[in-house]
Write an enzyme that holds these catalytic residues in place. Structure first.
Site, short mmCIF file in Angstrom:
data_model
loop_
_atom_site.label_atom_id
_atom_site.label_comp_id
_atom_site.label_asym_id
_atom_site.label_seq_id
_atom_site.Cartn_x
_atom_site.Cartn_y
_atom_site.Cartn_z
N ASP A 75 21.07 4.82 76.57
CA ASP A 75 20.90 5.51 75.29
C ASP A 75 19.58 5.13 74.61
O ASP A 75 18.95 5.97 73.96
CB ASP A 75 22.07 5.19 74.36
CG ASP A 75 23.38 5.80 74.85
OD1 ASP A 75 23.33 6.61 75.80
OD2 ASP A 75 24.44 5.47 74.29
N GLY A 76 19.16 3.88 74.77
CA GLY A 76 17.90 3.45 74.19
C GLY A 76 16.71 4.22 74.76
O GLY A 76 15.73 4.49 74.06
N ASN A 149 19.75 8.50 65.67
CA ASN A 149 20.93 7.68 65.41
C ASN A 149 21.07 7.29 63.94
O ASN A 149 22.01 7.69 63.28
CB ASN A 149 20.88 6.40 66.26
CG ASN A 149 21.75 6.49 67.48
OD1 ASN A 149 22.28 7.55 67.82
ND2 ASN A 149 21.90 5.37 68.19
N ASP A 179 23.46 -7.10 52.75
CA ASP A 179 22.37 -7.45 53.67
C ASP A 179 21.52 -6.23 53.97
O ASP A 179 20.37 -6.36 54.40
CB ASP A 179 22.94 -8.01 54.98
CG ASP A 179 23.42 -9.44 54.84
OD1 ASP A 179 23.13 -10.06 53.80
OD2 ASP A 179 24.10 -9.94 55.76
N THR A 190 28.63 6.23 66.22
CA THR A 190 29.27 5.36 67.21
C THR A 190 28.37 4.17 67.57
O THR A 190 28.63 3.46 68.53
CB THR A 190 29.60 6.15 68.50
OG1 THR A 190 28.43 6.87 68.93
CG2 THR A 190 30.73 7.13 68.26
N LEU A 194 29.23 2.03 63.25
CA LEU A 194 30.60 1.75 63.71
C LEU A 194 30.88 0.24 63.70
O LEU A 194 31.95 -0.20 63.27
CB LEU A 194 30.81 2.31 65.11
CG LEU A 194 32.18 2.09 65.75
CD1 LEU A 194 33.28 2.80 64.97
CD2 LEU A 194 32.19 2.55 67.20
#
Length: 294
Positions: A75-76, A149, A179, A190, A194
């Protein structure tokens, strides 16, 4: 037909798959263009020592006459590839040679078996929305300002929490004492969101989600909003700067730099197998319902 090929790393176990892919493309007169750095990586393997394909290294070289981009990785790799694809509309075929592969839905074994169907466009074309970012203080060194994303604001160089004043369509929402804060698309729901307690949103929804990171206020909870809304953020910190990430890209901004986030004016398109639906991916990748009692 002209296609682009992109990757960030390569291992010997995947040589046979790429060889079959290149062989198929060559035998069907498909013109392959390989991203320059990826071709350099491939050239370190003796099997690909003599690869002689056109290369690209800039998004302006990916013109609209490219039919597909094949990404080899996880995915990266796809998140990195969109900085080249941008608003060109070139669909992505994500070949999973990594681990989770939530976006890269084609397992490398399945990919080879289905390659003829892929090139004949017998799969679904899934649009994915993106986030667009503008800042109050222009920085000429800023990176590609869209995210598939999420956009994340997080404290930097301090153990103290930061305060983020959030406005929706110019109406004050709340001050997050935390934070950091995640603004996520359905695709990114996701991911980091998530893991911070955010909801899962299927990609056909027109929403974004705001998820605080380790909030000190017990009543701070993730909030789903329409993707037609515009988000304005003001950051307060004890130090001069904060960290900003957009997918895989990280930078730092002065705390006086305010953020304006909204839906991007274009989509990223993913090629998906008809039977490999989003809900099937949830079950398999996130082990949804994987209980011995089931």
């Amino acid at each position: 037909m002209k296609i682009a090929v992109y990757g960030q790393k390569f291992v010997a176990n995947n040589i046979s798959y790429l060889n079959q892919f290149i062989g198929y493309a060559s035998s069907h007169s498909i013109e392959i263009h390989i991203e320059k750095s990826f071709l350099h990586i491939l050239s370190s393997f003796k099997e690909f020592k003599n690869l002689d394909f056109p290369v690209f290294s800039h998004y302006k070289e990916l013109t609209k006459d490219f039919s597909l981009m094949f990404t080899f990785g996880g995915d990266g790799t796809i998140l990195s590839a969109i900085t080249l694809i941008r608003d060109s509309g070139i669909p992505i075929v994500g070949v999973n040679t990594g681990n989770l592969g939530f976006l890269a839905t084609f397992n490398k074994d399945v990919f080879i078996k289905k390659i003829d169907q892929i090139f004949n466009k017998k799969f679904l074309l899934i649009p994915r929305s993106l986030l667009s970012l503008k800042t109050s203080i222009m920085d000429h060194h800023q990176f590609f300002n869209f995210a598939l994303n999420e956009i994340v604001i997080i404290r930097k160089e301090t153990v103290s929490m930061i305060t983020i004043d959030a406005y929706i369509d110019n109406e004050f929402l709340t001050s997050y004492w935390a934070d950091g804060l995640i603004i996520s698309t359905p695709t990114g729901s996701t991911g980091y969101s998530l893991s911070c307690g955010g909801p899962i949103i299927s990609p056909d929804n027109n929403n974004f989600v705001l998820t605080p990171i380790s909030p000190h206020n017990l009543f701070s909870r993730p909030l789903i909003i329409s993707d037609h809304k515009k988000v304005h953020l003001k950051i307060h910190s004890r130090v001069k700067s904060y960290s900003l990430s957009m997918d895989t890209r990280l930078t730092s901004l002065n705390k006086d730099n305010e953020l304006y986030i909204q839906k991007a004016p274009f989509y990223i398109y993913m090629i998906q197998e008809r039977k490999n639906t989003y809900y099937k991916t949830l079950r398999e990748k996130l082990l949804w319902g994987m209980d011995k009692r089931n």
